[in-house]
Design an enzyme around this catalytic site. Structure first.
Site, short mmCIF file in Angstrom:
data_model
loop_
_atom_site.label_atom_id
_atom_site.label_comp_id
_atom_site.label_asym_id
_atom_site.label_seq_id
_atom_site.Cartn_x
_atom_site.Cartn_y
_atom_site.Cartn_z
N PRO A 1 9.80 -4.41 -0.31
CA PRO A 1 10.92 -4.16 0.61
C PRO A 1 10.45 -3.89 2.04
O PRO A 1 9.37 -3.33 2.26
CB PRO A 1 11.61 -2.93 0.00
CG PRO A 1 10.56 -2.27 -0.84
CD PRO A 1 9.68 -3.37 -1.35
N ALA B 1 9.90 0.11 4.53
CA ALA B 1 9.65 1.00 3.40
C ALA B 1 8.43 1.89 3.62
O ALA B 1 8.21 2.84 2.88
CB ALA B 1 9.45 0.17 2.13
N GLY B 2 7.59 1.56 4.61
CA GLY B 2 6.34 2.30 4.80
C GLY B 2 5.26 1.85 3.83
O GLY B 2 4.30 2.58 3.57
N LYS C 1 0.86 -1.19 0.00
CA LYS C 1 0.00 0.00 0.00
C LYS C 1 0.89 1.24 0.00
O LYS C 1 2.08 1.19 0.35
CB LYS C 1 -0.94 0.02 1.21
CG LYS C 1 -0.27 0.02 2.59
CD LYS C 1 0.22 1.38 3.08
CE LYS C 1 0.83 1.32 4.47
NZ LYS C 1 1.60 2.56 4.82
N GLY D 1 3.79 -1.40 4.12
CA GLY D 1 2.91 -2.38 4.76
C GLY D 1 3.14 -3.82 4.34
O GLY D 1 2.23 -4.64 4.48
N GLY D 2 4.33 -4.17 3.86
CA GLY D 2 4.56 -5.52 3.38
C GLY D 2 4.31 -6.58 4.44
O GLY D 2 3.61 -7.58 4.19
N GLY D 3 4.88 -6.41 5.62
CA GLY D 3 4.69 -7.38 6.69
C GLY D 3 3.24 -7.45 7.15
O GLY D 3 2.71 -8.54 7.42
N SER D 4 2.58 -6.31 7.22
CA SER D 4 1.17 -6.27 7.62
C SER D 4 0.30 -6.99 6.61
O SER D 4 -0.66 -7.68 6.96
CB SER D 4 0.71 -4.82 7.76
OG SER D 4 1.43 -4.15 8.78
N SER D 5 0.63 -6.82 5.34
CA SER D 5 -0.13 -7.49 4.28
C SER D 5 0.05 -9.00 4.36
O SER D 5 -0.91 -9.77 4.25
CB SER D 5 0.32 -6.97 2.91
OG SER D 5 -0.48 -7.50 1.88
N ASP E 1 -1.95 -1.30 10.82
CA ASP E 1 -2.47 -1.28 9.45
C ASP E 1 -2.77 -2.67 8.90
O ASP E 1 -3.11 -2.82 7.73
CB ASP E 1 -1.55 -0.52 8.50
CG ASP E 1 -0.14 -1.11 8.42
OD1 ASP E 1 0.14 -2.07 9.18
OD2 ASP E 1 0.67 -0.62 7.62
#
Length: 274
Positions: free
Chosen positions: A97, A100-101, A9, A103-107, A139
C-alpha cells in the site's frame, strides 16, 4: 520479459535526532525487509516512440500521474547517464500500500535500477546503484541490496547488521488514513535517544516493547487515534512487538504465531500476514 519482486520494509525504531541546515532531519532507524512484494516487469521495445518508458499500473491504486512514478524516474535518471538503454515497456503490480511508511515506491525505484543494470549490462556496482537511488529518495538506496541495516543521515547512510527475524510472522495493518511526511515531521521535537535503536534490536525481542520507539507515534496517534488503537489491538492479540512503520500509517505486529482470525479484527483496513 524480466521480472522482479520489490519488497517492503518496516522500521524497527525511528528516532528523529536533529534538524539539518538544509531543512531535512537526521534520523536513526533500523530498516528490515519483509516478504510483502510488488511485481515489476520490463521488456525492451524496438520502436523509438515516446515515452521512452511506458508504464502500465495494476493492483492497488496509486495517486499521481504515471510520469511521476519513481519507476519512470529511475529509468529517466539512468537513461541520462547511459543513453544506450533502449525504450522499454514496464508493468508494475502494486501489492504494497501507498502512504504506509513501508517504502513501496522506493523499493520499486531501486528494483528498476537493478533490473536496468542487469538487463542492459551497465556494469554498475551496488555502491554506484545506491548513489543513483539516493537521488530519488532517502530510503531508495536501502532497496538495492535489501538486508537488515542501521540507517543514519536522512536514511541514506547504511550499515548492515546481523538481525534475523525469520522465525517470526508479521501482521501488517494499514487503515484508510494518509499521514503526510510534512505533518509527521511538523510535530516532532528532534532529540538524541538515550539508547540507540541499533543496540536495542540486538537485545531479546521481548525487551523491545519497553525501549524501541518510533518518535512519530506520539503526535500521529494523538491526531489519528485509530492508528494508535491498531497498535494496542496487535498487542492484545499477542504480538511480541508492535509499532508504526516510518511515518505511517501502516502498523505491524511481530508474532510467534499470527491468530487465525487476524483480518477480522481490522475492518476496512488493508491487512497482510508475511
Amino acid at each position: 520479459m524480466n521480472t522482479s519482486y520489490p519488497c517492503a520494509k518496516i522500521n524497527l525504531g525511528l528516532n528523529i535526532v536533529s534538524k539539518r541546515p538544509d531543512g531535512y532531519h537526521d534520523i536513526e532507524t533500523v530498516f528490515y525487509p519483509i516478504g510483502l512484494c510488488d511485481r515489476l516487469e520490463i521488456e525492451k521495445r524496438d520502436d523509438a516512440a515516446l515515452p521512452y518508458c511506458r508504464l502500465n499500473l495494476n493492483g492497488m491504486a496509486i495517486d499521481g500521474q504515471v510520469k511521476d512514478n519513481l519507476v519512470v524516474k529511475a529509468y529517466s535518471l539512468l537513461k541520462e547517464s547511459y543513453p544506450q538503454i533502449p525504450n522499454i515497456s514496464a508493468s508494475l503490480t502494486k501489492n504494497i500500500p501507498s502512504q504506509a511508511g513501508m517504502g513501496g515506491g522506493s523499493s520499486d525505484c531501486a528494483f528498476m535500477i537493478r533490473m536496468l543494470n542487469s538487463e542492459f549490462n551497465l556494469g554498475l556496482s551496488n555502491g554506484e546503484m545506491r548513489t543513483f537511488a539516493a537521488k530519488l529518495g532517502a530510503d531508495c538506496a536501502f532497496f538495492i541490496t535489501p538486508s537488515p541495516a542501521f540507517a543514519t543521515g536522512i536514511g541514506e547512510r547504511l550499515e548492515t547488521i546481523n538481525l534475523d527475524l525469520s522465525r517470526y510472522a508479521f501482521g501488517i495493518v494499514k487503515p484508510p488514513v494518509a499521514v503526510s511526511t510534512k505533518e509527521a515531521f511538523a510535530n516532532v521535537k528532534p532529540h538524541k535517544p538515550s539508547k540507540c535503536c541499533k543496540d536495542i534490536v540486538m537485545q531479546p525481542i521481548e525487551t523491545w516493547k519497553y525501549e524501541l520507539e518510533n518518535d512519530f507515534e506520539e503526535s500521529i496517534f494523538m491526531n489519528h487515534k485509530e492508528i494508535g488503537e491498531i497498535k494496542q489491538t496487535l498487542y492484545r492479540m499477542g504480538a511480541v512487538y508492535a509499532a508504526m512503520s516510518g511515518s505511517g500509517s501502516a502498523v505491524f505486529g511481530i508474532f510467534n504465531q499470527v491468530p487465525e482470525d487476524f483480518n477480522s479484527h481490522f475492518k476496512n483496513c488493508f491487512t497482510a500476514i508475511v
